[in-house]
Motif scaffolding. Structure first.
Motif, PDB file in Angstrom:
ATOM      1  N   ARG A 415       0.833  -1.204   0.000  1.00 50.44           N
ATOM      2  CA  ARG A 415       0.000   0.000   0.000  1.00 50.44           C
ATOM      3  C   ARG A 415       0.866   1.251   0.000  1.00 50.44           C
ATOM      4  N   ILE A 419       1.312   4.563  -2.612  1.00 47.29           N
ATOM      5  CA  ILE A 419       1.229   5.947  -2.148  1.00 47.29           C
ATOM      6  C   ILE A 419       2.480   6.708  -2.527  1.00 47.29           C
ATOM      7  N   TYR A 483       4.970  11.531  -2.484  1.00 45.55           N
ATOM      8  CA  TYR A 483       3.885  10.739  -1.916  1.00 45.55           C
ATOM      9  C   TYR A 483       2.560  11.468  -2.108  1.00 45.55           C
ATOM     10  N   ASP A 484       1.496  10.684  -2.077  1.00 45.49           N
ATOM     11  CA  ASP A 484       0.140  11.199  -2.177  1.00 45.49           C
ATOM     12  C   ASP A 484      -0.305  11.596  -0.774  1.00 45.49           C
ATOM     13  N   ALA A 487      -3.715  10.187   0.739  1.00 41.78           N
ATOM     14  CA  ALA A 487      -3.638   8.742   0.963  1.00 41.78           C
ATOM     15  C   ALA A 487      -2.697   8.409   2.112  1.00 41.78           C
ATOM     16  N   LEU A 488      -1.576   9.120   2.205  1.00 46.86           N
ATOM     17  CA  LEU A 488      -0.642   8.885   3.299  1.00 46.86           C
ATOM     18  C   LEU A 488      -1.242   9.340   4.626  1.00 46.86           C
TER      19      LEU A 488
END
Length: 524
Positions: A415, A419, A483-484, A487-488
């Motif tokens: 996951r 991300i 990174y997103d 989402a993180l």
């Protein structure tokens, strides 16, 4: 308290939550790796090598010689420490602080008080050539103090950390201010570590009159801006220099300063077209009155109500939190490593004791500053994604007093890889990934638009301490913003839209590769 305008929050959202849309607006070519300004027409002071020199007290030095601590302080804190060559080497020049694509927008200036070998004055540190350029001679502590808003009578030296925007903006456009402030924060953390290694008590000042400091250093407006000031004190007394009484205006602070013309660099005239949003934030972040930002006087922890909470440096006596390194070990700083551009580490485990030691060492090294009372800690928290940590189940944890607290008790490596968006980084191969997080609203509400800068500076100083502590355990520490954020935020269990992961740090054991580093011991 300074009220934030729409500029600060808009830029915050753009550079964290809308970063990929910002990149889609266009990026430019890479600039010159390892660039540094040269002051050819100013007085030049060649510094001796920073390593392998015996220490000398002031009375043992011939008049006019360089203080023995100065080359080591500057080289450890900001120097060029290695030259990398080889087929897989992306960028050749490396300093003690990491930099996005090694563009190095940061510059360091140092003010020396009278009576410590070199003439009292203001100098620019030429890191690639390990030398000093004398910009102003016989600069009294009162002159510098008025710009900083502090009584510097008991201070031995002060280091000014600035950023030259166009070096990064030529590539990253409006995203540049985030990168510049992050790197400046890591440089502050590095300089503070170096100051302690040289026997000083450092303090960080983020509240100063920007225009006054610009005129003092001769910084071209809109091209280079001051971000922080680090004071070095030897004598007993307050570590943070006392605040000046009464109001100090920019005109009063610069009344007796003669104009200072500095060399220009290629493409500086194009900076406004590169990053108008970044320059807008920089302009709205400046202080014209020191009392527009007051020190925080919150509770003893400064804890916000969200998941973000300052990490208590005392771990309830648990032996696992032993950092395992000397408090002032310069070798750990020199050994800091970000890894090659294609970050594909060996998928090995690290121990729980190593992880806790890294966090403890980083959280016990925070120098005092002018933003908060001594009992109030910065609102930063450390989270970890554990992939391969012995004695710790794979999952997501938040560090808290006494040890990690579970956020997700299940493997999340795949996951996290989704991300992480950066295809050149193998997140699953990293035994642990550290995150420095904060409640950004606390910074914007407390410090106005300047809060964006301060947030990155304080998080950067902590990130650099984490990287240095990792190096002491022979681990690379790769900082990546790829990174997103939404989402993180969900992965880390951050419940508020104001909670932000500011730094992402991959810990890893590097593979052998055809890249060779030649150490540079601070030689001219």
């Amino acid at each position: 308290m300074t009220q934030p305008s729409a500029v600060g929050e808009r830029y915050l959202r753009r550079t964290f939550e809308g970063m990929w849309e910002l990149f889609a607006e266009g990026q430019g070519p890479l600039g010159t790796n390892g660039a540094s300004r040269r002051y050819a027409e100013f007085g030049r002071v060649a510094l001796p090598p920073a390593i392998g020199r015996p220490r000398q007290s002031g009375g043992d030095r011939p008049p006019g010689t360089v203080p023995s601590w100065l080359p080591e302080f500057l080289w450890l804190g900001f120097g060029l420490h290695s030259l990398e060559v080889g087929p897989s080497s992306g960028w050749p020049y490396h300093r003690t602080t990491p930099s996005a694509r090694c563009l190095y927008p940061t510059e360091v200036y140092v003010w020396l008080a009278a009576g410590d070998g070199l003439p009292s004055g203001l100098y620019h540190y030429d890191a690639p050539h390990h030398g000093l350029d004398l910009l102003r001679s016989a600069v009294a502590s009162e002159v510098v103090g008025r710009a900083v808003g502090r009584d510097l009578a008991g201070v031995t030296a002060a280091a000014f950390v600035t950023s030259v925007f166009h070096r990064t903006a030529a590539r990253y456009r409006n995203y540049a201010y985030r990168l510049c402030s992050q790197e400046a924060g890591m440089t502050v953390g590095c300089l503070a570590f170096a100051a302690e290694a040289c026997g000083f008590r450092p303090a960080v000042c983020y509240r100063f009159l920007d225009q006054a400091v610009q005129q003092l250093l001769g910084l071209p407006d809109g091209i280079e801006s001051p971000f922080a000031v680090l004071t070095l004190t030897e004598s007993e007394g307050p570590v943070v220099p006392p605040e000046l009484t009464g109001s100090v205006s920019v005109s009063a602070a610069t009344a007796n300063l003669s104009p200072l013309t500095v060399p220009t660099e290629e493409s500086t005239t194009a900076t406004p077209q590169f990053c108008p949003e970044a320059l807008e934030l920089d302009s709205s972040s400046r202080l014209v009155r020191l009392d527009s930002i007051r020190p925080c006087v919150g509770d003893a922890t400064g804890c916000p109500p969200s998941a973000i909470a300052p990490l208590d440096p005392v771990a309830d006596g648990t032996s696992e939190f032993d950092c395992g390194i000397s408090t002032f070990d310069p070798g750990a700083l020199i050994g800091r490593e970000s890894g090659p551009p294609n970050f594909q580490p060996i998928p090995v485990s690290m121990t729980f004791a190593q992880l806790c030691g890294i966090v403890r060492r980083a959280t016990t090294g925070e120098p005092p500053g002018d933003l908060r009372l001594p009992s109030v800690r910065a609102p930063l928290s450390i989270f970890v994604v554990a992939n391969r940590v012995t004695d710790l189940s794979a999952g997501v944890y938040r560090f808290a007093p006494g040890g990690p607290r579970v956020v997700h008790n299940a493997p999340v490596g795949r996951r996290l890889q989704r991300i992480t968006r950066s295809t050149n980084i193998n997140a699953c191969a990293s035994p642990a990934v550290l995150y420095v997080c904060t409640d950004a609203k606390l910074y914007l509400d407390g410090f106005g638009d300047r809060g964006y800068r301060i947030m990155n500076l304080e998080a950067g100083a902590l990130a650099q301490r984490l990287s240095i502590a990792a190096a002491a355990h022979a681990l690379a520490a790769r900082v990546s913003n790829g990174y997103d954020t939404p989402a993180l935020r969900e992965l880390l269990g951050l419940g508020s839209s104001w909670d932000f992961p500011v730094f992402q740090i991959f810990l890893a054991k590097l593979r052998l590769a055809p890249r060779y580093r030649f150490p540079l011991g601070g030689c001219t």
